[in-house]
Design an enzyme around this catalytic site. Structure first.
Site, PDB file in Angstrom:
ATOM      1  N   LEU A 106       0.834  -1.207   0.000  1.00  0.00           N
ATOM      2  CA  LEU A 106       0.000   0.000   0.000  1.00  0.00           C
ATOM      3  C   LEU A 106       0.867   1.255   0.000  1.00  0.00           C
ATOM      4  O   LEU A 106       0.714   2.142   0.825  1.00  0.00           O
ATOM      5  CB  LEU A 106      -0.972  -0.001   1.196  1.00  0.00           C
ATOM      6  CG  LEU A 106      -2.231   0.836   0.978  1.00  0.00           C
ATOM      7  CD1 LEU A 106      -3.153   0.179  -0.036  1.00  0.00           C
ATOM      8  CD2 LEU A 106      -2.979   1.076   2.291  1.00  0.00           C
ATOM      9  N   GLY A 107       1.777   1.300  -0.971  1.00  0.00           N
ATOM     10  CA  GLY A 107       2.533   2.543  -1.217  1.00  0.00           C
ATOM     11  C   GLY A 107       1.667   3.478  -2.043  1.00  0.00           C
ATOM     12  O   GLY A 107       0.446   3.335  -2.086  1.00  0.00           O
ATOM     13  N   ARG A 108       2.328   4.397  -2.711  1.00  0.00           N
ATOM     14  CA  ARG A 108       1.580   5.377  -3.517  1.00  0.00           C
ATOM     15  C   ARG A 108       0.704   4.675  -4.546  1.00  0.00           C
ATOM     16  O   ARG A 108      -0.462   5.014  -4.743  1.00  0.00           O
ATOM     17  CB  ARG A 108       2.546   6.275  -4.287  1.00  0.00           C
ATOM     18  CG  ARG A 108       3.493   7.084  -3.449  1.00  0.00           C
ATOM     19  CD  ARG A 108       4.426   7.809  -4.411  1.00  0.00           C
ATOM     20  NE  ARG A 108       5.453   8.569  -3.744  1.00  0.00           N
ATOM     21  CZ  ARG A 108       6.626   8.086  -3.352  1.00  0.00           C
ATOM     22  NH1 ARG A 108       6.924   6.804  -3.543  1.00  0.00           N
ATOM     23  NH2 ARG A 108       7.517   8.853  -2.766  1.00  0.00           N
ATOM     24  N   ILE A 109       1.291   3.681  -5.236  1.00  0.00           N
ATOM     25  CA  ILE A 109       0.565   3.039  -6.335  1.00  0.00           C
ATOM     26  C   ILE A 109      -0.526   2.114  -5.787  1.00  0.00           C
ATOM     27  O   ILE A 109      -1.657   2.113  -6.272  1.00  0.00           O
ATOM     28  CB  ILE A 109       1.546   2.309  -7.273  1.00  0.00           C
ATOM     29  CG1 ILE A 109       2.432   3.346  -7.986  1.00  0.00           C
ATOM     30  CG2 ILE A 109       0.809   1.448  -8.283  1.00  0.00           C
ATOM     31  CD1 ILE A 109       3.589   2.766  -8.786  1.00  0.00           C
ATOM     32  N   ARG A 162       3.752  -3.838   5.355  1.00  0.00           N
ATOM     33  CA  ARG A 162       4.592  -4.247   6.495  1.00  0.00           C
ATOM     34  C   ARG A 162       3.914  -3.965   7.822  1.00  0.00           C
ATOM     35  O   ARG A 162       4.188  -4.603   8.812  1.00  0.00           O
ATOM     36  CB  ARG A 162       5.962  -3.575   6.408  1.00  0.00           C
ATOM     37  CG  ARG A 162       6.945  -4.433   5.610  1.00  0.00           C
ATOM     38  CD  ARG A 162       8.202  -3.704   5.312  1.00  0.00           C
ATOM     39  NE  ARG A 162       7.918  -2.469   4.585  1.00  0.00           N
ATOM     40  CZ  ARG A 162       8.828  -1.698   4.017  1.00  0.00           C
ATOM     41  NH1 ARG A 162      10.096  -2.013   4.108  1.00  0.00           N
ATOM     42  NH2 ARG A 162       8.496  -0.605   3.357  1.00  0.00           N
ATOM     43  N   ILE A 170       1.621  -5.377 -11.581  1.00  0.00           N
ATOM     44  CA  ILE A 170       2.116  -4.161 -12.254  1.00  0.00           C
ATOM     45  C   ILE A 170       3.389  -3.671 -11.548  1.00  0.00           C
ATOM     46  O   ILE A 170       3.827  -2.542 -11.780  1.00  0.00           O
ATOM     47  CB  ILE A 170       1.056  -3.031 -12.275  1.00  0.00           C
ATOM     48  CG1 ILE A 170       0.427  -2.810 -10.896  1.00  0.00           C
ATOM     49  CG2 ILE A 170      -0.033  -3.318 -13.286  1.00  0.00           C
ATOM     50  CD1 ILE A 170       1.229  -2.070  -9.907  1.00  0.00           C
ATOM     51  N   ARG A 230       6.904  -5.725 -10.105  1.00  0.00           N
ATOM     52  CA  ARG A 230       8.120  -6.295 -10.678  1.00  0.00           C
ATOM     53  C   ARG A 230       7.944  -7.803 -10.746  1.00  0.00           C
ATOM     54  O   ARG A 230       7.379  -8.416  -9.824  1.00  0.00           O
ATOM     55  CB  ARG A 230       9.338  -5.992  -9.789  1.00  0.00           C
ATOM     56  CG  ARG A 230       9.858  -4.574  -9.879  1.00  0.00           C
ATOM     57  CD  ARG A 230      10.511  -4.267 -11.228  1.00  0.00           C
ATOM     58  NE  ARG A 230      11.083  -2.928 -11.280  1.00  0.00           N
ATOM     59  CZ  ARG A 230      10.435  -1.844 -11.683  1.00  0.00           C
ATOM     60  NH1 ARG A 230       9.173  -1.920 -12.074  1.00  0.00           N
ATOM     61  NH2 ARG A 230      11.039  -0.667 -11.709  1.00  0.00           N
ATOM     62  N   ASP A 277       1.947  -7.244 -16.334  1.00  0.00           N
ATOM     63  CA  ASP A 277       2.661  -6.184 -17.050  1.00  0.00           C
ATOM     64  C   ASP A 277       4.163  -6.327 -16.880  1.00  0.00           C
ATOM     65  O   ASP A 277       4.924  -5.640 -17.552  1.00  0.00           O
ATOM     66  CB  ASP A 277       2.211  -4.814 -16.529  1.00  0.00           C
ATOM     67  CG  ASP A 277       2.778  -3.664 -17.353  1.00  0.00           C
ATOM     68  OD1 ASP A 277       2.830  -3.798 -18.588  1.00  0.00           O
ATOM     69  OD2 ASP A 277       3.180  -2.632 -16.760  1.00  0.00           O
ATOM     70  N   GLU A 297      12.534  -9.704 -18.272  1.00  0.00           N
ATOM     71  CA  GLU A 297      12.052  -8.909 -19.413  1.00  0.00           C
ATOM     72  C   GLU A 297      13.176  -8.648 -20.419  1.00  0.00           C
ATOM     73  O   GLU A 297      14.305  -8.425 -20.003  1.00  0.00           O
ATOM     74  CB  GLU A 297      11.485  -7.580 -18.888  1.00  0.00           C
ATOM     75  CG  GLU A 297      10.268  -7.817 -18.011  1.00  0.00           C
ATOM     76  CD  GLU A 297       9.766  -6.545 -17.322  1.00  0.00           C
ATOM     77  OE1 GLU A 297      10.227  -5.440 -17.658  1.00  0.00           O
ATOM     78  OE2 GLU A 297       8.900  -6.681 -16.440  1.00  0.00           O
ATOM     79  N   HIS A 321       5.401  -4.361 -20.138  1.00  0.00           N
ATOM     80  CA  HIS A 321       5.808  -3.367 -19.116  1.00  0.00           C
ATOM     81  C   HIS A 321       5.367  -1.956 -19.529  1.00  0.00           C
ATOM     82  O   HIS A 321       6.199  -1.097 -19.840  1.00  0.00           O
ATOM     83  CB  HIS A 321       7.325  -3.430 -18.880  1.00  0.00           C
ATOM     84  CG  HIS A 321       7.725  -2.867 -17.543  1.00  0.00           C
ATOM     85  ND1 HIS A 321       8.718  -3.405 -16.769  1.00  0.00           N
ATOM     86  CD2 HIS A 321       7.257  -1.799 -16.835  1.00  0.00           C
ATOM     87  CE1 HIS A 321       8.847  -2.703 -15.650  1.00  0.00           C
ATOM     88  NE2 HIS A 321       7.963  -1.715 -15.667  1.00  0.00           N
TER      89      HIS A 321
HETATM   90  C1  GLV Z   1       8.544   1.353 -13.945  1.00  0.00           C
HETATM   91  O1  GLV Z   1       8.483   0.172 -13.891  1.00  0.00           O
HETATM   92  C2  GLV Z   1       9.106   2.190 -12.920  1.00  0.00           C
HETATM   93  O2  GLV Z   1       9.673   1.685 -11.949  1.00  0.00           O
HETATM   94  O3  GLV Z   1       9.026   3.418 -13.070  1.00  0.00           O
END
Ligand code: GLV
Length: 302
Positions: free
Chosen positions: A142-145, A165, A220, A222, A246, A251, A269
């Site tokens: 639950l970070g920004r994204i 965490r 989305i 890593r 994604d 990759e 990605h």
């Molecule tokens: C993209 O994957 C980023 O880390 O900006």
């Protein structure tokens, strides 16, 4: 006129960032002494050897939010500052997570192909898809994204829970401290933790098993966060219902076994890959370099 400072740029640095730097700096492609600034991408990163090749290095500006390919501990030990490009890509990445959820549940790529191949007219209506609305959505990280994803799915989710965490006092959603339990609870689990050592394999075979034959995994973040061989096995055997991916472990190589599966949606990605966001990321990466060169505070140090 004073001489322009040299800036080392890695092969993946895109043209839009090059253009922002080339008038003020001398861009170089080979490491060596006298280079204080390295500009890199999330994919190129900078390991200890890359830093050692530039004995005078003082700044690494990463054009990505994720800096898992930068040896930050080594940089810190050598007194090299590291910056990234947070915030400016949050909306696009969160949008794409929602798009992947909808694509998997509503089978959008398969339906699109159905029309293109003339099967609608020839074979009639395709099989029914599944609703995303009303589902239990688990967010891993639950970070920004992660937070932006939760906010986007809020109007359609049945319930939302998250793993982090620790519980976040300012988050209205249910906290689940165990990724396996989150998998068991979730209809769809979205991976939104930062990559790197601490989260490697966090989505383990057990988590994937807990999601089960009706469960869907969306990633989305890593590829390293997921046990990819276990994911592939579970998707091929039907022990996991579907996936929207994604990002991948190696990759741009995608496991061959995924290519023929209708239950997965595969993207190259693309999280931040819009003209608008890549422009904003390039500007922020360049602004960090300019701030450093001017002796001012860095905008977004990690
Ligand atoms: C993209 O994957 C980023 O880390 O900006």
């Amino acid at each position: 006129m004073t001489e322009k400072l040299p800036v080392l740029v890695t092969p993946g640095v895109p043209d839009n960032l090059i253009r922002l730097l080339e008038s003020d700096f001398t861009l170089v492609r080979e490491p060596g002494p006298g280079i204080a600034i390295l500009v890199t991408t999330g994919g190129d990163g900078a390991d200890a050897a890359a830093m050692d090749a530039c004995p005078d290095l003082r700044l690494i500006s990463v054009m990505a939010v994720g800096y898992d390919k930068v040896d930050v501990a080594y940089a810190k030990a050598r007194g090299i500052a590291v910056t990234n490009t947070p915030d400016v890509l949050t909306d696009d990445v969160a949008d794409l997570a929602l798009a992947l959820m909808l694509s998997v549940f509503r089978r959008l790529p398969a339906q699109d192909l159905y029309v293109r191949q003339g099967r609608w007219a020839r074979d009639g209506n395709p099989p029914l898809s599944r609703s995303l609305s009303g589902r239990r959505i688990g967010i891993l990280g639950l970070g920004r994204i992660g937070r932006a994803i939760a906010e986007r799915v809020q109007p359609i989710a049945g319930e939302i829970a998250y793993y982090a965490r620790g519980a976040r006092a300012d988050a209205p959603w249910r906290f689940e401290p165990d990724p396996v339990e989150l998998g068991r609870w979730s209809d769809v689990m979205v991976v939104a933790v930062a990559g790197g050592g601490p989260t490697k394999g966090l989505v383990s075979r057990e988590v994937i098993g807990a999601l089960g034959p009706d469960g869907v995994l969306v990633n989305i973040a890593r590829g390293s966060v997921v046990d990819e061989p276990a994911l592939v096995e579970a998707l091929v055997s039907g022990r996991l219902g579907g996936a929207g991916l994604d990002v991948f472990a190696d990759e741009p190589n995608v496991p061959e076994a995924l290519l023929g599966l209708e239950t997965v949606v595969l993207l190259p990605h693309q999280g931040s890959a819009t003209i608008e966001t890549r422009g904003a990321m390039a500007k922020l990466a360049a602004d960090n370099v300019i701030a450093f060169a001017g002796g001012g505070p860095l905008l977004t140090p990690v």
